[in-house]
Design an enzyme around this catalytic site. Structure first.
Site, PDB file in Angstrom:
ATOM      1  N   TYR A  65       1.374  -1.814   5.129  1.00  0.00           N
ATOM      2  CA  TYR A  65       0.399  -2.262   6.122  1.00  0.00           C
ATOM      3  C   TYR A  65      -1.016  -2.062   5.599  1.00  0.00           C
ATOM      4  O   TYR A  65      -1.270  -1.166   4.782  1.00  0.00           O
ATOM      5  CB  TYR A  65       0.591  -1.514   7.441  1.00  0.00           C
ATOM      6  N   GLU A  66      -1.934  -2.889   6.077  1.00  0.00           N
ATOM      7  CA  GLU A  66      -3.323  -2.836   5.603  1.00  0.00           C
ATOM      8  C   GLU A  66      -3.955  -1.465   5.777  1.00  0.00           C
ATOM      9  O   GLU A  66      -4.865  -1.093   5.035  1.00  0.00           O
ATOM     10  CB  GLU A  66      -4.171  -3.888   6.329  1.00  0.00           C
ATOM     11  N   SER A  67      -3.500  -0.730   6.758  1.00  0.00           N
ATOM     12  CA  SER A  67      -4.080   0.585   7.011  1.00  0.00           C
ATOM     13  C   SER A  67      -3.680   1.614   5.962  1.00  0.00           C
ATOM     14  O   SER A  67      -4.218   2.722   5.939  1.00  0.00           O
ATOM     15  CB  SER A  67      -3.665   1.077   8.402  1.00  0.00           C
TER      16      SER A  67
END
Length: 267
Positions: A65-67
């Site tokens: 995920y981008e996070s």
């Protein structure tokens, strides 16, 4: 009605599961993913597609995920890329900078999911402005990580409603490059990969040898005219257009009972 006349529902095949257009898009996208791939996931429909794939034919799919969560196995439906549930079962949590530099720009991401307000015939995506950049009719959220995903993932998938305003012949602004003005245009920019498929609520579209979209399959009950009327240029169709496979009973059970039981994204 006489005694010899059949009931109106006698000819209906009750074995065929009922599904929504969103559920069809999710299951179609899930089938694009392969076991042992790494995929940069967004929330919403792409998240459902990735988790469905992992629970069916791709158990070793690595979701990033981008996070910054690496190889996530979320225990419940994440509502944003910052949702703590994304750390569930993850093999690592890294700063966002490292996620983009080491993993994405380093060529370690096989698949990325994208979306946007406009997509043109070469798969270029606009999520910046509608109209003139200096004096737009609508100011959109912008790129976020989309440009980096489009430029560095080995292949990208797009899920979007099929509407004429979303599919102009040329986007108002290129936020995320597809095949630019053809496959050679992308190669000249030195970009990795490229868009592979666009999955809409009407059809599945892919890219020909020149990097231009064509319709490969039509969803059940959808005609060529419907797809063409929702597209802003003369769209090509495959020589032998087939019907998109529908969700099976297990797909629907997983989506409705395990992945999105409250219907946050499915309704």
């Amino acid at each position: 009605m006489t005694d010899t006349e059949p009931e109106a529902d006698d000819s209906i095949d009750s074995s065929e599961p009922d599904y929504t257009s969103t559920e069809l898009m999710v299951t179609t996208a899930a089938r694009e993913l392969r076991d042992d791939e790494s995929v940069l996931v967004g929330v919403g429909v792409p998240n459902l597609a990735c988790n469905l794939a992992k629970r069916t034919h791709a158990p070793n799919l690595r979701m990033i995920y981008e996070s910054g969560t690496i190889d996530s196995n979320p225990s419940s439906l994440p509502l944003s890329i910052g949702d703590p549930v994304l750390a569930t079962g993850a093999v690592g949590v890294v700063p966002m900078f490292e996620g983009f530099s080491k993993y994405l720009q380093g060529g370690r991401i096989d698949v990325g999911f994208l979306g946007g307000a406009q997509i043109d015939r070469y798969g270029n995506i606009n999520s910046t402005v509608i109209g003139d950049y200096e004096d737009p009719a609508v100011r959109l959220p912008g790129s976020g990580g989309a440009c980096e995903i489009a430029s560095n993932a080995h292949r990208t998938l797009v899920i979007t409603p099929h509407q004429k305003r979303r599919f102009p012949e040329e986007v108002d602004f290129v936020t995320s490059p597809g095949y630019v003005d053809g496959r050679e245009g992308r190669e000249e920019l030195g970009l990795r990969g490229g868009p592979e498929a666009i999955i809409t609520d009407l059809a599945v579209m892919r890219f020909d040898e020149d990097g231009e979209l064509y319709a490969e399959t039509l969803h059940p009950g959808v005609s060529r005219d419907e797809v063409q009327n929702a597209t802003g240029w003369t769209l090509a169709f495959a020589d032998d257009v087939e019907t998109t496979p529908t969700p099976d009973t297990e797909d629907l059970r997983l989506l409705r009972e395990e992945l999105d039981p409250d219907g946050v994204y499915l309704e």
